[in-house]
Design a protein around this motif. Structure first.
Motif, mmCIF file in Angstrom:
data_model
loop_
_atom_site.group_PDB
_atom_site.id
_atom_site.type_symbol
_atom_site.label_atom_id
_atom_site.label_comp_id
_atom_site.label_asym_id
_atom_site.label_seq_id
_atom_site.Cartn_x
_atom_site.Cartn_y
_atom_site.Cartn_z
ATOM 1 N N ALA A 38 3.532 -3.312 -66.208
ATOM 2 C CA ALA A 38 4.143 -4.557 -65.731
ATOM 3 C C ALA A 38 3.965 -5.681 -66.741
ATOM 4 O O ALA A 38 2.967 -5.736 -67.464
ATOM 5 N N HIS A 39 4.950 -6.581 -66.778
ATOM 6 C CA HIS A 39 4.856 -7.797 -67.581
ATOM 7 C C HIS A 39 4.384 -8.911 -66.639
ATOM 8 O O HIS A 39 5.184 -9.580 -65.987
ATOM 9 N N LEU A 40 3.091 -9.086 -66.566
ATOM 10 C CA LEU A 40 2.487 -9.923 -65.533
ATOM 11 C C LEU A 40 2.874 -11.388 -65.627
ATOM 12 O O LEU A 40 2.808 -12.109 -64.632
ATOM 13 N N ASN A 49 7.418 -12.833 -64.431
ATOM 14 C CA ASN A 49 7.934 -12.446 -63.121
ATOM 15 C C ASN A 49 9.383 -12.860 -62.926
ATOM 16 O O ASN A 49 10.194 -12.098 -62.396
ATOM 17 N N GLU A 50 9.709 -14.110 -63.318
ATOM 18 C CA GLU A 50 11.073 -14.600 -63.094
ATOM 19 C C GLU A 50 12.084 -13.743 -63.836
ATOM 20 O O GLU A 50 13.144 -13.423 -63.287
ATOM 21 N N ARG A 51 11.781 -13.400 -65.067
ATOM 22 C CA ARG A 51 12.717 -12.605 -65.861
ATOM 23 C C ARG A 51 12.960 -11.249 -65.216
ATOM 24 O O ARG A 51 14.107 -10.821 -65.060
ATOM 25 N N GLN A 52 11.892 -10.571 -64.807
ATOM 26 C CA GLN A 52 12.065 -9.255 -64.197
ATOM 27 C C GLN A 52 12.756 -9.360 -62.850
ATOM 28 O O GLN A 52 13.591 -8.523 -62.500
ATOM 29 N N GLU A 53 12.418 -10.396 -62.084
ATOM 30 C CA GLU A 53 13.055 -10.564 -60.776
ATOM 31 C C GLU A 53 14.559 -10.793 -60.925
ATOM 32 O O GLU A 53 15.364 -10.183 -60.206
ATOM 33 N N VAL A 54 14.947 -11.662 -61.847
ATOM 34 C CA VAL A 54 16.372 -11.988 -62.008
ATOM 35 C C VAL A 54 17.145 -10.786 -62.530
ATOM 36 O O VAL A 54 18.195 -10.423 -61.991
#
Length: 266
Positions: A28-30, A33-38
Motif C-alpha cells: 500500500a501507498h500509505l 490515499n486520495e490518489r488511490q481512492e480517485v
C-alpha cells in the motif's frame, strides 16, 4: 445474447476482480490515499457501468449506448490528465465532488412537502453526508464551475494529456448522441413521411434499434481493460502483483478474452 458476445460480461467481471485483487495484495501507498481512492474509484465506476450494459444487448448500439463510450473516454482523459498534475489534484477532485453533493442536497431540499416520496429525507441526508460538511459549522465550499480542474474543459484536458485526437474521434461523437444533437435525432428517431402530399417531411420512427452490436460492445470491454492497466500503471502498483492477478488473461487455454485487441493501451 448475440453470437460472439456470450463471454464479454464474464470477462469484464474477471478483469474487475483482478483489478481489485492487484490493489488489495500489492504494497500500500500509505501517504497517497486520495490518489488511490480517485483512480480506483473512477476505474471501478467505469467497470460497473460496462458490466451492467453488457447484460442488456439492446443497448449495444450508438443510439442507446453512447453514454458508455463517452464515459470511458472521459475517464481515460481524467486519469492521464491528473497524472500530469501536482498530486494535490486528487484531493481537489474529491473536494469538488463534495461541494456538488452539498449543492444537490440544498436543491433537493427545495421541493415542497407534497412532492416528497417515502425515503426522500434519507436521500438528502446521504447527500449531506457525502458533502463532508459539518452539521453546525458550514465550511464546505461549492465550486459551480464546469469541472473540478478550475473549470478547464474536458477538451482542454485531453489536449494537455496528448489525447486530443481520441477526444475528437470518440468523445465528441458520443456526446452528440447523448446531448440529442439534431443529426443524431434525425438518424435514430425520425423517418421520412410516405405521404408525398406532405412534402417528405420527417416523422417519428416506430422502428426500434435492435442493438446487439458485438463489435461496439467489445470496444467498450477493451477500453475498460485499458483503463484498468492505465490506473495500475499510474499508481505504480507492484508489477509482480499485477502479473499474478492478471495471469489468467494470457493463459494458453484462455478462451474468455473478447478479442486479440484486448491488451493494454497507452
Amino acid at each position: 445474447m448475440p453470437a460472439g458476445g456470450e463471454n464479454l460480461r464474464g470477462f469484464t467481471m474477471d478483469v474487475m476482480s483482478s483489478f481489485v485483487e492487484a490493489l488489495e495484495t500489492a504494497p500500500a501507498h500509505l501517504y497517497e490515499n486520495e490518489r488511490q481512492e480517485v483512480i480506483s474509484g473512477l476505474v471501478s465506476r467505469a467497470g460497473r457501468d460496462v458490466i451492467a450494459v453488457l447484460g442488456a444487448p439492446d443497448l449495444w448500439c450508438m443510439e442507446h449506448g453512447a453514454h458508455i463510450g463517452r464515459m470511458l473516454v472521459e475517464t481515460k482523459i481524467y486519469l492521464h490528465w491528473m497524472a500530469r498534475q501536482d498530486p494535490a489534484i486528487y484531493r481537489q477532485f474529491q473536494e469538488y465532488g463534495a461541494g456538488k453533493a452539498k449543492l444537490y442536497a440544498r436543491i433537493s431540499d427545495e421541493l415542497p412537502d407534497d412532492a416528497r416520496t417515502e425515503g426522500f429525507r434519507e436521500s438528502i441526508d446521504e447527500l449531506q453526508r457525502l458533502s463532508r460538511n459539518h452539521d453546525v459549522l458550514d465550511h464546505r465550499t461549492v465550486d459551480t464551475r464546469d469541472t473540478f480542474a478550475e473549470g478547464k474543459s474536458i477538451r482542454a484536458m485531453a489536449d494537455e494529456a496528448g489525447l486530443l485526437d481520441f477526444y475528437r474521434q470518440a468523445y465528441s461523437l458520443a456526446s452528440g448522441v447523448a446531448h440529442s444533437e439534431w443529426w443524431s435525432v434525425e438518424t435514430h428517431a425520425m423517418e421520412p413521411c410516405l405521404n408525398v402530399l406532405h412534402g417528405m417531411h420527417l416523422i417519428p420512427s416506430l422502428s426500434l434499434n435492435p442493438g446487439g452490436n458485438v463489435e461496439l460492445a467489445t470496444s467498450w470491454v477493451e477500453q475498460f481493460y485499458s483503463l484498468v492497466r492505465t490506473g495500475l500503471g499510474i499508481l505504480g502498483t507492484d508489477e509482480d502483483t499485477v502479473m499474478a492477478a492478471f495471469a489468467w488473461v494470457n493463459a494458453d487455454d484462455d478462451s474468455s478474452a473478447p478479442s486479440d485487441g484486448a491488451g493494454p493501451a497507452s
